[in-house]
Enzyme design. Structure first.
Site: not given
Ligand code: THU
Length: 138
Positions: A49, A59, A61, A95
């Site tokens: 988000i 993230c 996670e 995370c």
């Molecule tokens: N992101 C995640 O949600 N999880 C991950 O394991 C790596 C990165 C997201 C954060 C951001 O919204 C986008 O990916 C680009 O970094």
């Protein structure tokens, strides 16, 4: 793949893919979904988000862990993270630490994209010599 039967794996994949479809990532356009398996065998999912004030985004996670905690889960057994590919996704440092709170090391971290599973590690491999709840029991 270490101890996770195929039905559970399919459940994690489906939950992460569904969560990913809800991703709010208008800035990076990098949609992510995550699905956490808790100690009761339940699956909790979440997406990334983002926010116009960039550092305020979070993230997938983190969303999934929030869902797990709100459902009463207190141990994470496995987490599947699905990104867009083709580069294999791997959880960010923040995370990894958040996951560490709910597992002391044998957490199975599975990386996937829409084509399927691409890699897996234990949390201990991704975050060795970690700081955890035990450090505060001094
Ligand atoms: N992101 C995640 O949600 N999880 C991950 O394991 C790596 C990165 C997201 C954060 C951001 O919204 C986008 O990916 C680009 O970094």
């Amino acid at each position: 793949m270490p101890p996770l039967n195929d039905a559970l794996l399919q459940q994690l994949l489906a939950a992460a893919a569904s969560a990913r479809s809800h991703s709010h990532a208008p800035y990076s356009r990098y949609a992510v979904g995550a699905a956490v398996l808790d100690e009761q065998g339940r699956v909790h999912a979440g997406c990334n988000i983002e926010n116009a004030a960039y550092p305020q985004g979070w993230c997938a996670e983190t969303t999934a862990l929030g869902a797990m905690v709100m459902a009463g889960g207190r141990q994470a057994r496995a987490v599947l993270v699905m990104g867009p590919g083709p580069e294999v996704i791997t959880p960010c440092g923040g995370c990894r630490q958040k996951l560490r709170e709910f597992n002391s090391g044998d957490l199975l971290v599975i990386a996937a994209d829409p084509a399927g599973i691409q890699a897996h590690w234990t949390l201990e491999q991704l975050l060795p010599a970690s700081f955890g709840p035990g450090h505060l029991r001094f």
